[in-house]
Design an enzyme around this catalytic site. Structure first.
Site, short mmCIF file in Angstrom:
data_model
loop_
_atom_site.label_atom_id
_atom_site.label_comp_id
_atom_site.label_asym_id
_atom_site.label_seq_id
_atom_site.Cartn_x
_atom_site.Cartn_y
_atom_site.Cartn_z
CG ASN A 209 23.23 -6.08 -46.12
OD1 ASN A 209 22.32 -6.80 -45.72
ND2 ASN A 209 23.63 -5.01 -45.45
CG ASP A 279 31.28 -2.98 -42.43
OD1 ASP A 279 30.70 -2.83 -41.33
OD2 ASP A 279 31.71 -4.08 -42.83
CE LYS A 289 18.52 6.99 -63.42
NZ LYS A 289 17.62 6.66 -64.52
N PRO A 306 29.52 4.40 -38.78
CG PRO A 306 27.68 5.25 -37.63
CD PRO A 306 28.32 5.23 -38.98
CG ASP A 307 31.19 -1.34 -34.96
OD1 ASP A 307 30.33 -1.70 -34.13
OD2 ASP A 307 31.87 -2.15 -35.61
CB ILE A 308 25.49 0.04 -34.17
CG1 ILE A 308 25.14 0.86 -35.42
CG2 ILE A 308 24.41 0.17 -33.11
CD1 ILE A 308 23.93 0.39 -36.18
CE LYS A 342 32.07 -5.55 -34.96
NZ LYS A 342 31.09 -4.85 -35.78
N1 CTP Z 1 27.70 -4.05 -36.63
C1 CTP Z 1 27.45 -2.82 -36.06
N2 CTP Z 1 27.77 -1.69 -36.71
C2 CTP Z 1 28.40 -1.73 -37.91
C3 CTP Z 1 28.69 -2.99 -38.49
C4 CTP Z 1 28.32 -4.12 -37.82
O1 CTP Z 1 26.89 -2.78 -34.96
N3 CTP Z 1 28.70 -0.62 -38.52
C5 CTP Z 1 27.34 -5.26 -35.91
C6 CTP Z 1 26.33 -6.13 -36.61
O2 CTP Z 1 25.00 -5.80 -36.23
C7 CTP Z 1 26.71 -7.51 -36.14
C8 CTP Z 1 28.21 -7.43 -35.91
O3 CTP Z 1 28.49 -6.03 -35.78
O4 CTP Z 1 26.13 -7.81 -34.89
C9 CTP Z 1 29.07 -8.01 -36.97
O5 CTP Z 1 28.95 -7.34 -38.15
P1 CTP Z 1 30.01 -7.49 -39.32
O6 CTP Z 1 29.61 -6.62 -40.43
O7 CTP Z 1 30.18 -8.95 -39.60
O8 CTP Z 1 31.31 -6.99 -38.58
P2 CTP Z 1 32.40 -6.04 -39.05
O9 CTP Z 1 33.00 -5.45 -37.85
O10 CTP Z 1 31.83 -5.10 -40.04
O11 CTP Z 1 33.45 -7.01 -39.72
P3 CTP Z 1 33.69 -7.43 -41.26
O12 CTP Z 1 32.69 -6.67 -42.09
O13 CTP Z 1 35.08 -7.04 -41.50
O14 CTP Z 1 33.48 -8.89 -41.30
#
Ligand code: CTP
Length: 401
Positions: A209, A279, A289, A306-308, A342
């Site tokens: 990104n 995500d 490749k 994983p969502d950190i 979160k």
């Molecule tokens: N974040 C995280 N782990 C992930 C994705 C996001 O810890 N896998 C954290 C980012 O570091 C940031 C916050 O969550 O502080 C918001 O990230 P964002 O990508 O906007 O949130 P999402 O929950 O992924 O929501 P969306 O993509 O649907 O907007």
């Protein structure tokens, strides 16, 4: 203690204590300060400009009439550049010139042309210091808001004993550090994540990104300046580690970032998730490749990362959690939703686009917490990061003590 990227103009006037100012330049730079030295003509009789140039890593200015130096950074620019002006040593003559508003050389001109707070460290023979004329000038400066540092008493280079010695370099440095405000996060361990993540598709391609990492790096730097012990977990960015950051861990994927953040936050007080974590990742990474198949669409199957922040929020003992929400629309609604979903303590939301956010120098944030919203209007990322860290510290102290 940090002076990371603080811009300090050191004025050196004619006095034997000028030799100590060489050490002062080193000690200021040790803490990350940018130092530019302006000498009076008198000072050059004690220490050479070459010495200060080598120690500061910057050209030294002496004359107001140096056309070449003026073309590089004019005296007005220099006056604006400075965040603090420290004159050490300040001779009796220089103090008199300042008190009377003279602008007959570069240093005195810069002092008049600058809005930066002025710190003056007198150094002179004790008899001179005690003279009513000097004391009257010093009083004038004090009344005008100039900060007098010292002098100390003791043995003097001229053989006298008494008041008039310049403070030691470390004492002067301490005063300058203190002038930038109290270290609200002193003793706190802060982990900051920054930059994008890259999810490999095959050995040459990835999903990434547009995060530059600059906001996160600025936050790490601001946390250092607030006295914190900072660990920076960085995705793939080409940015120099801010001075004073104790540990930098470079990662590539969201999984790697999660592992690094979980390990780094085990004993941390605050986690600031400024990274733009992907995500999704390709469900499988191809060993070779992937070749183009003419005419046929290519489908990539993606697995959720994983969502950190979510991982940290689920822990029983968890650091104070600050998230970021970069949104293209409905900023407030999405930010408040992320704050709740979160389980965060605070979230910093920003609109992406229109010269703000990703890849831009400026940003603007709105901070949401359980007790409402705080606007941090458009500013450079470093200025904004300072304000953000101050607000985080305020809230942290309120809820965690
Ligand atoms: N974040 C995280 N782990 C992930 C994705 C996001 O810890 N896998 C954290 C980012 O570091 C940031 C916050 O969550 O502080 C918001 O990230 P964002 O990508 O906007 O949130 P999402 O929950 O992924 O929501 P969306 O993509 O649907 O907007």
């Amino acid at each position: 203690m940090s002076l990371a990227q603080r811009r300090i103009l050191l004025g050196v006037s004619g006095g034997i204590a000028a030799y100590k100012s060489c050490e002062l330049v080193r000690r200021l730079r040790d803490l990350g300060a940018e130092v530019r030295v302006v000498m009076t003509e008198g000072a050059t009789h004690f220490v050479s400009a070459t010495t200060f140039q080598a120690l500061s890593g910057q050209p030294v200015r002496i004359s107001l009439w140096d056309a070449e130096a003026e073309a590089a950074m004019g005296h007005i620019e220099l006056a604006r550049w400075a965040e603090r002006i420290l004159i050490a040593p300040a001779s009796a003559d220089l103090i008199a010139q300042l008190a009377h508003g003279f602008a007959n050389d570069l240093l005195t001109t810069v002092c008049l042309a600058s809005a930066a707070p002025l710190y003056v460290a007198p150094a002179m023979n004790q008899q001179m210091w005690a003279h009513a004329a000097v004391q009257a000038n010093v009083d004038t400066l004090r009344q005008r808001g100039v900060h007098l540092l010292g002098p100390a008493s003791g043995d003097q280079a001229c053989g006298d004993i008494g008041s008039g010695r310049m403070l030691e370099p470390l004492e002067l440095r301490e005063a300058i550090v203190a002038s930038f405000g109290n270290a609200v996060l002193r003793g706190r361990k802060v982990v900051v994540s920054a930059g994008p993540t890259y999810e490999d598709i095959d050995p040459v391609r990835f999903i990434g990104n547009r995060s530059s990492g600059r906001m996160g790096f600025a936050v790490a730097e601001a946390a250092v300046q607030a006295g914190a012990e900072v660990t920076l977990v960085a995705g793939p960015v080409s940015l120099a580690t801010p001075p004073g950051v104790v540990r930098r861990i470079d990662v590539r994927s969201a999984n790697q970032m999660r592992d690094a953040v979980v390990a780094a936050t085990a004993h941390a007080d605050i986690y600031i998730g400024a990274a733009a974590v992907g995500d999704y990742r390709p469900a499988e990474v191809a060993d070779h490749k992937i070749k183009k198949r003419d005419g046929a669409a290519l489908e990539l199957s993606l697995a959720e990362n994983p969502d950190i922040l979510g991982t940290l929020a689920a822990q029983t003992v968890r650091p104070f959690l600050v998230g970021f929400a970069a949104e293209t629309h409905d900023v407030e609604r999405y930010a408040r939703d992320k704050l709740a979903r979160k389980g965060l303590d605070m979230i910093a939301a920003n609109q992406v686009g229109g010269g703000l956010g990703f890849e831009a120098a400026d940003n603007a944030l709105t901070l949401y917490g359980p007790d409402g919203a705080i606007e941090l209007p458009r500013a450079s990322k470093s200025e904004l990061a300072r304000q953000l860290v101050a607000k985080i510290a305020e809230r942290y102290v309120a809820v965690r003590g």
